[in-house]
Design an enzyme around this catalytic site. Structure first.
Site, mmCIF file in Angstrom:
data_model
loop_
_atom_site.group_PDB
_atom_site.id
_atom_site.type_symbol
_atom_site.label_atom_id
_atom_site.label_comp_id
_atom_site.label_asym_id
_atom_site.label_seq_id
_atom_site.Cartn_x
_atom_site.Cartn_y
_atom_site.Cartn_z
ATOM 1 C CG HIS A 62 20.924 -57.047 -50.909
ATOM 2 N ND1 HIS A 62 21.631 -57.396 -51.965
ATOM 3 C CD2 HIS A 62 19.785 -57.374 -50.753
ATOM 4 C CE1 HIS A 62 20.991 -58.127 -52.521
ATOM 5 N NE2 HIS A 62 19.746 -58.349 -51.877
ATOM 6 C CG ASP A 166 18.114 -60.184 -55.377
ATOM 7 O OD1 ASP A 166 18.544 -59.309 -54.202
ATOM 8 O OD2 ASP A 166 18.390 -61.474 -55.020
ATOM 9 C CD GLU A 196 20.587 -60.277 -49.096
ATOM 10 O OE1 GLU A 196 19.416 -60.411 -48.572
ATOM 11 O OE2 GLU A 196 21.067 -60.643 -49.926
ATOM 12 C CG ASP A 219 16.234 -58.065 -50.968
ATOM 13 O OD1 ASP A 219 16.346 -57.929 -52.235
ATOM 14 O OD2 ASP A 219 16.935 -58.302 -50.166
ATOM 15 C CG HIS A 306 19.611 -65.307 -56.544
ATOM 16 N ND1 HIS A 306 20.233 -66.067 -55.715
ATOM 17 C CD2 HIS A 306 19.156 -63.943 -56.266
ATOM 18 C CE1 HIS A 306 20.240 -65.080 -54.498
ATOM 19 N NE2 HIS A 306 19.590 -63.978 -54.815
HETATM 20 ZN ZN LIG Z 1 18.376 -59.514 -52.326
#
Ligand SMILES: [Zn+2]
Length: 332
Positions: A62, A166, A196, A219, A306
């Site tokens: 993604h 990510d 995503e 991923d 994140h």
């Molecule tokens: Zn991801």
């Protein structure tokens, strides 16, 4: 361009979920010399195809990122926001952010809120202005900010650090795999998917369009190497290609898992088995599309996922690329 330089280029392109035009353009330029036919669908997925008469394989990484979407302006010019994707408010404190037009700011909490009580609603973006009017000249409701942390090579040369590894690291692994894949009869689709972070949305429509025989998502996965880790995952950064067995979105098809393991052994690619108790990937959407698709995943263990400063091992990106290239050329 080496792997780190490619990571830097791809990670630093703007592209929150639903606003992927700039990152798509960056990736399209890198795909161009590789000889794939490319199309973009209504959700913005970039689909790269190399036709073959054999088994139809779909890979997906993604390209969208998390984002902060402007919702409200305080009299003092502070911008309230909602989250695009899953963001822990503590990760946001003091983060540098930038909007698509280049306007930058920092995230802070309301003055009367204790650090332990921080929620998204108690945070604002400070654009370095003094009034609502000034702020509204720079940003509108619905504009989306992203982390503004550059990608750096950590001392020692093993790890890349910065925002949106990510899943831009997955995008780079996929680009390297597309370059490495040997002559094959397999019908190959490499998807740079969208949205995503909002629930695997791009991969879902791409799977319907492609109708693959097998699907592999690339991923990041949880890296279980912080002190006193609660062991929510089985892999550590630097372990090689993390072959997915299960996450919250998917329990991988045993045929895909076994194939990836046997290819890793055969080609001497470092790997580890990946089980995480949280998080999902595009494999989850693909598996439940059409009348069901055998799906699996190849991942890089990522520290601080994140956050504005994620960390990924560069050799893991390269191991994932080798394993995807081997899967792409395998006999089924
Ligand atoms: Zn991801």
């Amino acid at each position: 361009m080496n792997t780190f330089e490619m990571l830097k280029k791809v990670c630093e392109s703007y592209g929150p979920a639903g606003r992927e035009a700039e990152i798509r353009k960056t990736i399209e330029k890198l795909v161009k010399p590789l000889g794939y036919k490319t199309t973009t669908d209504a959700l913005g997925n970039l689909i790269c195809h190399k036709a073959g008469k054999g088994v139809k394989l779909m890979f997906a990484a993604h390209m969208d990122s998390l984002g902060l979407i402007a919702t409200y302006f305080e009299e003092g010019g502070q911008v309230r926001f909602g989250c695009i994707g899953g963001i822990n408010p503590f990760r946001l404190l003091a983060a540098s952010v930038r909007f698509a037009n280049g306007v930058c700011g920092t995230v802070e909490k309301d003055g009367d809120v204790d650090f332990k009580d921080v929620t998204i609603e108690k945070l604002y973006i400070d654009l370095g202005v003094q009034t609502k009017e000034e702020a509204m000249k720079l940003v509108s409701v619905g504009d989306v900010a992203v982390y503004d942390s550059p990608i750096r090579l950590c001392e020692g040369g093993k790890f890349a650090m910065g925002a949106y590894l990510d899943d831009r690291a997955g995008c780079v692994a996929q680009l390297l795999a597309m370059e490495q894949v040997k002559e094959t009869e397999n019908d190959l689709y490499f998807v740079f998917s969208t949205q995503e972070e909002l629930g695997l949305r791009g991969a879902k429509v791409a799977t319907f369009a492609i109708d693959p025989d097998y699907m592999v998502a690339c991923d990041v996965t949880h890296s279980d190497d912080s002190p006193k880790a609660p062991h929510v995952g089985s892999c550590k950064a630097g372990c090689g290609a993390a072959i997915k067995v299960m996450d919250r979105s998917v329990i991988c098809h045993p045929e895909v898992v076994d194939k990836l393991v046997s290819l890793a052994k055969e080609k001497n690619i470092r790997y580890a088995m990946d089980v995480i108790k949280a998080g999902g990937t595009d494999a989850g959407a693909a598996q439940l599309s059409l009348d069901g698709v055998p799906a699996g995943g190849v991942s890089m263990a990522c520290r601080y996922t994140h956050s504005p400063n994620e960390m990924v091992s560069i050799s893991d990106v390269e191991d994932c690329a080798k394993l995807m290239a081997a899967f792409a050329a395998a006999e089924f």
